[in-house]
Design an enzyme around this catalytic site. Structure first.
Site, PDB file in Angstrom:
ATOM      1  N   LYS A  83       0.852  -1.192   0.000  1.00  0.00           N
ATOM      2  CA  LYS A  83       0.000   0.000   0.000  1.00  0.00           C
ATOM      3  C   LYS A  83       0.887   1.241   0.000  1.00  0.00           C
ATOM      4  O   LYS A  83       1.798   1.354   0.835  1.00  0.00           O
ATOM      5  CB  LYS A  83      -0.877  -0.045   1.259  1.00  0.00           C
ATOM      6  CG  LYS A  83      -2.178   0.722   1.158  1.00  0.00           C
ATOM      7  CD  LYS A  83      -3.026   0.403   2.402  1.00  0.00           C
ATOM      8  CE  LYS A  83      -4.281   1.204   2.481  1.00  0.00           C
ATOM      9  NZ  LYS A  83      -4.952   1.066   3.785  1.00  0.00           N
TER      10      LYS A  83
HETATM   11  O1  G3P Z   1      -7.685   2.140   5.986  1.00  0.00           O
HETATM   12  C1  G3P Z   1      -8.051   3.346   5.444  1.00  0.00           C
HETATM   13  C2  G3P Z   1      -9.432   3.858   5.809  1.00  0.00           C
HETATM   14  O2  G3P Z   1     -10.387   2.854   5.644  1.00  0.00           O
HETATM   15  C3  G3P Z   1      -9.503   4.619   7.087  1.00  0.00           C
HETATM   16  O3  G3P Z   1     -10.805   4.856   7.539  1.00  0.00           O
HETATM   17  O4  G3P Z   1     -12.406   5.609   9.272  1.00  0.00           O
HETATM   18  O5  G3P Z   1      -9.947   6.112   9.534  1.00  0.00           O
HETATM   19  O6  G3P Z   1     -11.319   7.283   7.828  1.00  0.00           O
HETATM   20  P1  G3P Z   1     -11.123   6.017   8.606  1.00  0.00           P
END
Ligand code: G3P
Length: 215
Positions: A83
């Site tokens: 990633k």
């Molecule tokens: O892994 C990346 C993403 O899904 C993060 O989500 O909830 O931290 O914005 P969030």
């Protein structure tokens, strides 16, 4: 639609695996840090639990460093997807790694223009963040719709991995928009099961059965 769990927590992954509906895992440096174990060790344990793509994110910020880190990460397990962030260096690293047949997930995608760059660089996945766009007052789901339409126009192979999904409606709307994959925290996946009529109906079925047969 494939379902990924967006977590590095082994208990959550084990519970998700028991349901038999988890197709892969996404992690990021924040999620790995929460578990307190170095990325290589944690990701190796994740690969023992879930049989599917497991995204492991680089922390280098220069292309050369990202490429070197990515090549180390893929040694952990054949299911590792490298990633990288959607920066100039990230796109350069994605192009180089993809040309060598290494699968790359380009993350932190917040615009359709950025998603085109990821596809052009041969990304295996692009991760547009829905919830974080909602957080700043935009309609995050519009981004998923736009990327799916653009990728279809040109038959790009890059798969749209709807990320930063925070609840059931994000998952449902991503599915309607045609996202290939939705990655979500355990809490959001668990919430997909819930419906009051399911609970009420089951309670009634069991009560009727007990009344008729005593068990
Ligand atoms: O892994 C990346 C993403 O899904 C993060 O989500 O909830 O931290 O914005 P969030």
């Amino acid at each position: 639609m494939k379902f990924f769990l967006d977590t590095a927590n082994l208990d959550e992954l084990r519970r998700g695996a028991e349901w038999g509906i988890v197709d892969g895992v996404t992690t990021n440096p924040s999620l790995i840090a929460k578990e307190g174990r170095p990325i290589k060790e944690q990701v190796a344990k994740i690969c023992e639990i879930i049989d599917g793509p497991v995204s492991a994110e680089v922390v280098a910020v220069d292309a050369k460093g990202m490429i070197a880190e990515g090549k180390e990460l893929i040694k952990i397990h054949e299911n590792i997807v490298v990633k990288v962030p959607l920066t100039r260096d990230g796109i350069e690293a994605c192009s180089a790694l993809s040309k060598e047949g290494i699968r790359v997930n380009v993350t932190l995608c917040f615009s359709p223009a950025q998603a085109i760059l990821a596809a052009k660089a041969g990304a295996y996945f692009v991760s547009p963040f829905v919830g974080r766009l909602d957080d700043i007052g935009q309609t995050g789901m519009d981004l998923i719709r736009q990327i799916v339409a653009i990728y279809e126009n040109y038959q790009f192979d890059t798969q749209v991995l709807a990320a930063s999904l925070r609840g059931p409606m994000h998952v449902v709307e991503s599915a309607l928009a045609g996202a290939h994959i939705g990655t979500m925290p355990y809490k959001a996946m668990d919430a997909l099961f819930n419906h009051p009529l399911t609970d009420k109906g089951l309670e009634q079925f069991l009560a009727d059965h007990k009344k008729a047969f005593g068990a």
